[in-house]
Design a protein around this motif. Structure first.
Motif, short mmCIF file in Angstrom:
data_model
loop_
_atom_site.label_atom_id
_atom_site.label_comp_id
_atom_site.label_asym_id
_atom_site.label_seq_id
_atom_site.Cartn_x
_atom_site.Cartn_y
_atom_site.Cartn_z
N HIS A 31 0.85 -1.23 0.11
CA HIS A 31 -0.08 -0.05 -0.06
C HIS A 31 0.95 1.13 -0.02
O HIS A 31 0.42 2.31 -0.14
CB HIS A 31 -0.96 0.12 1.13
N LEU A 32 1.94 1.21 0.14
CA LEU A 32 2.94 2.49 0.05
C LEU A 32 3.29 2.56 -1.63
O LEU A 32 3.13 1.86 -2.46
CB LEU A 32 4.63 2.18 0.79
N HIS A 33 3.67 3.92 -1.79
CA HIS A 33 4.03 4.39 -2.99
C HIS A 33 5.21 3.75 -3.46
O HIS A 33 6.07 3.39 -2.89
CB HIS A 33 4.11 5.74 -2.94
N LEU A 34 5.08 3.39 -4.87
CA LEU A 34 6.00 2.55 -5.22
C LEU A 34 7.63 3.22 -5.07
O LEU A 34 8.69 2.69 -4.85
CB LEU A 34 6.17 2.44 -6.91
N TRP A 35 7.67 4.84 -4.86
CA TRP A 35 8.64 5.36 -4.86
C TRP A 35 9.40 5.22 -3.43
O TRP A 35 10.63 5.20 -3.37
CB TRP A 35 8.60 6.91 -5.12
N ILE A 36 8.53 5.03 -2.42
CA ILE A 36 8.90 4.82 -1.15
C ILE A 36 9.64 3.36 -0.97
O ILE A 36 10.76 3.34 -0.59
CB ILE A 36 7.70 4.87 -0.14
N PHE A 39 12.87 3.43 -2.69
CA PHE A 39 14.02 4.27 -1.58
C PHE A 39 14.32 3.28 -0.70
O PHE A 39 15.60 3.11 -0.43
CB PHE A 39 13.29 5.57 -1.33
N PHE A 40 13.45 2.54 -0.06
CA PHE A 40 13.80 1.63 0.99
C PHE A 40 14.70 0.59 0.43
O PHE A 40 15.69 0.22 1.08
CB PHE A 40 12.59 0.92 1.71
N LEU A 41 14.31 -0.04 -0.62
CA LEU A 41 14.96 -1.18 -1.20
C LEU A 41 16.25 -0.64 -1.64
O LEU A 41 17.44 -1.57 -1.53
CB LEU A 41 14.37 -1.71 -2.48
N ALA A 42 16.41 0.41 -2.16
CA ALA A 42 17.85 1.15 -2.76
C ALA A 42 18.71 1.18 -1.40
O ALA A 42 19.89 0.87 -1.36
CB ALA A 42 17.74 2.34 -3.35
N SER A 43 18.26 1.45 -0.21
CA SER A 43 19.09 1.86 0.96
C SER A 43 19.56 0.43 1.34
O SER A 43 20.67 0.39 1.72
CB SER A 43 18.18 2.37 2.08
N VAL A 44 18.44 -0.56 1.28
CA VAL A 44 18.82 -1.95 1.77
C VAL A 44 20.09 -2.46 0.93
O VAL A 44 21.04 -3.02 1.52
CB VAL A 44 17.86 -2.75 2.03
N ASN A 73 11.21 12.73 -1.06
CA ASN A 73 10.47 11.58 -1.56
C ASN A 73 9.14 11.39 -1.04
O ASN A 73 7.96 11.31 -1.66
CB ASN A 73 11.31 10.46 -1.64
N VAL A 74 8.92 11.46 0.35
CA VAL A 74 7.93 11.32 1.13
C VAL A 74 6.77 12.33 0.65
O VAL A 74 5.42 12.27 0.49
CB VAL A 74 8.23 11.18 2.67
N THR A 75 7.32 13.78 0.92
CA THR A 75 6.48 14.99 0.77
C THR A 75 5.83 15.03 -0.75
O THR A 75 4.51 15.24 -0.70
CB THR A 75 7.08 16.15 1.14
N LEU A 76 6.67 14.51 -1.65
CA LEU A 76 6.11 14.48 -2.92
C LEU A 76 4.91 13.45 -3.19
O LEU A 76 4.14 13.84 -3.79
CB LEU A 76 7.20 13.97 -4.05
N ASN A 77 5.10 12.60 -2.43
CA ASN A 77 4.31 11.23 -2.71
C ASN A 77 3.05 11.33 -1.81
O ASN A 77 2.04 10.86 -2.12
CB ASN A 77 4.72 9.94 -2.67
N TYR A 78 3.15 11.89 -0.65
CA TYR A 78 2.06 12.19 0.20
C TYR A 78 1.85 13.92 0.61
O TYR A 78 2.25 14.08 1.59
CB TYR A 78 2.42 11.40 1.45
N PRO A 79 1.04 14.07 -0.01
CA PRO A 79 0.90 15.49 0.06
C PRO A 79 0.06 15.87 1.59
O PRO A 79 0.52 17.03 1.96
CB PRO A 79 -0.27 16.02 -0.95
N VAL A 80 -0.65 14.81 1.68
CA VAL A 80 -1.21 15.19 3.31
C VAL A 80 0.00 14.76 4.31
O VAL A 80 0.45 13.79 4.52
CB VAL A 80 -2.50 14.23 3.61
N LEU A 81 0.42 15.92 4.85
CA LEU A 81 1.36 15.38 6.21
C LEU A 81 0.82 14.93 7.31
O LEU A 81 0.27 14.15 7.17
CB LEU A 81 2.13 16.80 6.60
N PHE A 82 0.68 14.93 8.37
CA PHE A 82 0.00 14.18 9.63
C PHE A 82 -0.86 13.32 9.23
O PHE A 82 -2.24 13.36 9.79
CB PHE A 82 -0.60 15.45 10.38
N SER A 83 -0.80 12.23 8.52
CA SER A 83 -1.46 11.26 8.28
C SER A 83 -0.77 9.92 8.53
O SER A 83 0.59 10.01 8.50
CB SER A 83 -2.36 11.20 6.93
#
Lengths: 659, 321
Positions: A31-36, A39-44, A73-83
């Protein structure tokens, strides 16, 4: 910080940690955006690569820049902050980065605890049994990493470590049970504040457009489960009533304004069916009941057209009791029903009028007209298919005279429209039909694929009567449910549907048994674990005679209970420990504390003889007693003769000692 | 033998032994003035069958102490003055061709002696040092393929100058470890120094000393050291000390199990010297600095006496359980 904390992490532990963290994050990928996720997998991947080539490990500055990149990356994909979603996305990104930062054993502790948290967040999205099992297994594995990390040397036996951590978790079981039963339940959808997957649920809508349902029928997701208290209705009688659609523009059917009249049933002359329904969250207000509802759950009400709705949309799985009549007579029609039941859209064609006139000319009454229509559907070349051809602006006309291929909604809406044209009040009813009986769980499973639409016409003698034109075309649809094993999905456009074969063969039967078993366990899980709501909790409290413990008070009671428990445990441990340092030492300590009050404090690195010397120097008057006590203490504690008598006399000497 | 009988045995010989030990301390105290603690430690080391290292500045009485011990214990002794040109053969001995018998004949070196005084051991090269130290550990020497046992008992009392002095080859840790104890003498206090200056020549006094015990007595006292009781409570304390040295960040490395054994051994001997048949925490504390001082290094290398400071830190940090 201990010395060991700064030791570098062993390669095997680091690998285990990376694997476990990825496993903990994997369910979020769905359920996460592909970019997130990327990003995670790249770090790993970077971390894994740097295990082989350490020079790849980013420095502080680069790490900072990566963190900023993750944030962007997070702010671009999730415009609603505090959710909740944004928070999870942020956490997943940062956990990946944190992996790049771990070098010492101490870092590992932090990451393991983040891992625990990451696992806990899975329950925000999925509280299935499978997920719980998965989380427990991973929690045990993470605990195993902690165990392994706190050893001086690796045990070299991961299986053993894993069992050990499972055993550790098992010890927490009583606490878990107590918390489960007594921790105050929060009513309302706290988990679902921003439940993202509700919108993704396929299910009934409150309107239908011809050609919009064909996707729905392919979903094997469970819509609800039914347990019958008494006899079960026969398969052709299992109509689960949902939204009733009155208004149409010829293409769309909608509910329109709610009726103002009260639901009314005349002369119910059939036995009542009692049942419990466990409804999966739908995000809608309506509640499914067997046609026709008699008694409905407390928080719901029956509308004039026998639709049952609740005050609030259903975001959590609910369980309710209801009862229904299989045979009924709703009696007279209200003027409002009559008016709305005869409304016609503007796109009535000449062909349609002719057809209806034809029926009417040979029919003696309304019932005959209905039968004529059904006969028409049965005798003409109509086909039941899940892949109907697309229909243009006047779908009813096109369907009736040209394509003649469709499924329940085509038949139901066309039939209803034609009945109105014939002057018979009618409406479209949507809901579910059928359901698969699970003998293992003794319940009926109704899936999204069982979604159905049918008609109701008003006849003067019988009131509103259910007429299912689909049954005239494809009686199998009503008598059996779909079998997903039979390659339903790849049916060709317009191809007639194949219904489940009765003879499944041994493997097929076993698979079916397995599916039933899984479904039964799942149902129990939903009922006993997830279904333990605030309401049930308060009922349990009532049964335990603890009525006064509700809501906030229960919370307070939990806190007090926990505090007392911890206190008692502390006392128990202290008491046990006191017994373990032998009684002689305890008495000696008492001797020391008595002297302490007189200003002669024993340093804890001071031996008994040195202390005695000091005592004698400072207080020559108590020299005798102190010497006796010290000598006996030395004899009891440091030489190998330790008689019970000596112990007792030592005890009394210390007690009598008055410095 | 029951416990009671065992107690009695110790008790009966204790008087005798106590007498001997007191006499030794008294006589020694006449020669080395105002250094009772050092003397006691040195005797403890001998009773515990360990080799003794005396480390201090030149002229504070190291050699005198070594001589004194040798004479008091009535042992046959040899002295080796370590110099930078000392060779292993000078310690162990050489085979010399005997023309009369037409064969090589082994002439034992000074190490074949019950008590060896190795004076200024760190003035010799590591090669010569190791010849001695090997012998200390194995209590035998191998010369030209033939293993020769050293006499029993065998003691080495070595003296050394502080390693920061010029012309020294400091002993490596592994070799320091072979000494059960290291003591430092230090300057005498004013009163003692006055007595020393006013008194007779020490060397003359040494000549006049008669041994206080014979070999038999020494061996039996040494055996009694093994009988001194160590309780669980004391072992707890001992282990707490070891554990602390291994976990505290101030210590470069912790104490080895060998150091732990040495500590107990010395504490037993000390307790016996104090006339006790059991070890008390005070006994451990008394011998701790001398036993572990030369085995410890701090993480921050401050150089002088760091081992002793660490031992002191250990003493002050570990509570007696």
């Amino acid at each position: 910080m201990r010395v060991q904390d700064r030791e570098p992490l062993s390669r095997s532990l680091l690998s285990a940690l990376i694997i476990l963290l990825v496993a903990a994050a994997v369910p979020h990928f769905f359920h996460l955006h592909l970019w997130i996720t990327l990003f995670f997998l790249a770090s790993v991947a970077l971390r894994v690569a740097s295990m082989v080539r350490p020079e790849l490990l980013p420095g502080k500055l680069l790490l900072f820049l990566l963190a900023v990149a993750g944030l962007v990356n997070v702010t671009l994909n999730y415009p609603v902050l505090f959710s909740g979603e944004t928070a999870i996305a942020l956490m997943t990104s940062m956990v990946g980065l944190k992996l790049l930062e771990i070098n010492t054993r101490r870092d590992l502790f932090i990451v393991v605890f983040i891992g625990y948290f990451l696992l806990a967040t899975q329950f925000l999205f999925n509280q299935d049994m499978w997920m719980v099992g998965y989380v427990i297994l991973l929690t045990a594995a993470l605990t195993g990493v902690l165990l392994e990390n706190s050893r001086h040397r690796p045990s070299g036996n991961p299986i053993k470590t894993y069992w050990k951590s499972l055993a550790l978790l098992l010890q927490a079981l009583p606490v878990m049970l107590v918390l489960f039963v007594f921790f105050p339940r929060l009513s309302g959808p706290i988990w679902s504040l921003d439940s993202p997957d509700i919108s993704g649920i396929t299910g009934l809508g409150d309107s239908i457009t011809m050609g919009s349902i064909s996707g729905l029928v392919l979903s094997p997701a469970v819509a609800f489960r039914v347990e019958f208290s008494g006899p079960k209705p026969a398969p052709p009688k299992r109509y689960w009533r949902g939204p009733i659609l009155w208004d149409t523009d010829g293409r769309n059917w909608t509910r329109g304004k709610p009726l103002t009249n009260e639901p009314l049933v005349m002369k119910p002359n059939s036995p009542v069916i009692d049942y419990f329904i466990t409804l999966e969250p739908s995000g809608r207000r309506w509640v499914m009941v067997l046609d026709l509802p008699k008694a409905v759950p407390e928080q719901a009400k029956v509308l004039g057209d026998f639709q049952v709705i609740r005050q609030k949309p259903i975001y959590d799985r609910i369980r309710y009791q209801a009862s229904s009549w299989l045979f009924y007579n709703t009696g007279k029609i209200t003027p409002e029903e009559l008016k709305r039941g005869l409304q016609l859209p503007g796109n009535i064609t000449q062909r349609m009028r002719h057809l209806v006139e034809e029926w009417k000319s040979v029919a003696a009454n309304d019932l005959d007209v209905v039968n004529q229509a059904l006969r028409h559907f049965r005798n003409e070349e109509f086909y039941y298919t899940l892949r109907p051809p697309l229909l243009s602006s006047n779908p009813v006309d096109q369907f009736m005279f040209e394509s003649r291929r469709g499924f329940c909604e085509h038949f139901a809406t066309s039939f209803t429209l034609l009945m109105r044209l014939a002057g018979i009040p009618s409406r479209v009813v949507t809901g579910y039909q059928g359901g698969e009986y699970n003998p293992l769980g003794d319940h009926l499973v109704v899936r999204q694929s069982d979604a159905h639409a049918w008609s109701e016409v008003w006849l003067p003698e019988a009131g509103w009567v259910r007429v299912d034109p689909t049954a005239a075309v494809a009686p199998e649809r009503i008598e059996r449910s779909f079998e997903f094993d039979t390659g339903l999905a790849d049916g060709l456009l317009g191809a007639p549907i194949r219904f489940g074969n009765v003879h499944l063969g041994m493997v097929g039967n076993m698979l079916k048994q397995l599916r039933w078993g899984v479904d039964a366990v799942n149902a129990s899980w939903h009922r006993w674990v997830l279904g333990y709501t605030e309401e049930r909790q308060s009922r349990l409290m009532h049964m335990l005679g603890l009525d006064f413990l509700q809501g906030r008070r229960l919370g307070l009671a939990m806190v007090v209970f926990a505090a007392i428990t911890v206190l008692l445990l502390g006392v128990a441990i202290w008491y046990k420990g006191r017994n373990r340092i032998d009684a002689v030492y305890a008495d000696y300590l008492r001797f020391c504390s008595k002297l302490k009050h007189r200003g002669i404090t024993r340093r804890d690195t001071e031996g008994p003889l040195d202390y005695l010397k000091r005592i004698c120097r400072q207080r020559p008057d108590i020299k005798h007693g102190a010497t006796q006590i010290t000598q006996l203490y030395i004899k009891l504690r440091y030489s190998h003769s330790s008689g019970k008598n000596d112990q007792r006399s030592f005890h009394s000497m210390v007690r009598r000692f008055r410095p | 033998m029951t416990t009671t009988e065992c107690d009695n045995v110790i008790d009966s010989t204790q008087l005798d032994m106590k007498d001997i030990l007191d006499r030794i301390l008294l006589t020694a105290g006449d020669i080395i003035l105002g250094k009772e603690q050092v003397l006691r430690l040195a005797i403890t080391c001998v009773l515990a069958r360990g080799h003794l290292l005396i480390e201090d500045l030149p002229g504070v009485g190291k050699t005198t102490l070594a001589h004194l011990l040798a004479r008091l214990l009535g042992m046959q002794y040899q002295r080796i003055q370590f110099t930078s040109d000392l060779l292993p053969a000078d310690i162990i001995g050489v085979s010399i061709y005997d023309r009369g018998q037409e064969a090589f004949h082994f002439h034992p070196g000074p190490i074949f002696s019950q008590l060896v005084l190795a004076d200024e051991i760190n003035r010799a090269t590591p090669k010569a040092q190791s010849a001695l130290l090997e012998a200390m550990e194995e209590r035998q020497v191998t010369v030209e393929g033939e293993t020769r046992k050293l006499p029993q008992p065998f003691f080495v009392i070595a003296t050394q100058n502080p390693s920061y002095q010029i012309g020294t080859f400091p002993l490596p840790e592994s070799q320091l470890d072979r000494f059960l104890m290291r003591v430092q003498i230090g300057y005498p206090d004013t009163a003692s120094e006055r007595r020393l200056l006013a008194g007779k020549e020490r060397r003359e006094m040494l000549e006049s000393i008669t041994p206080c015990m014979d070999m038999q007595q020494l061996v039996s006292i040494q055996n009694m050291v093994d009988e001194v009781f160590v309780s669980d409570a004391l072992l707890d304390y001992c282990q707490a000390l070891l554990e602390f040295s291994r976990t505290s960040p101030r210590f470069h490395h912790g104490l080895s199990p060998r150091a732990g054994l040495a500590l107990l051994r010395n504490a037993r001997a000390w307790a016996l010297l104090e006339g006790r048949d059991k070890v008390l925490p005070e006994d451990i504390q008394s011998v701790l600095t001398a036993t572990v001082g030369h085995r410890l290094h701090s993480t921050s290398d401050t150089g002088v006496n760091e081992g002793d400071q660490l031992a002191q830190h250990l003493l002050e940090s570990v509570p007696i359980p």
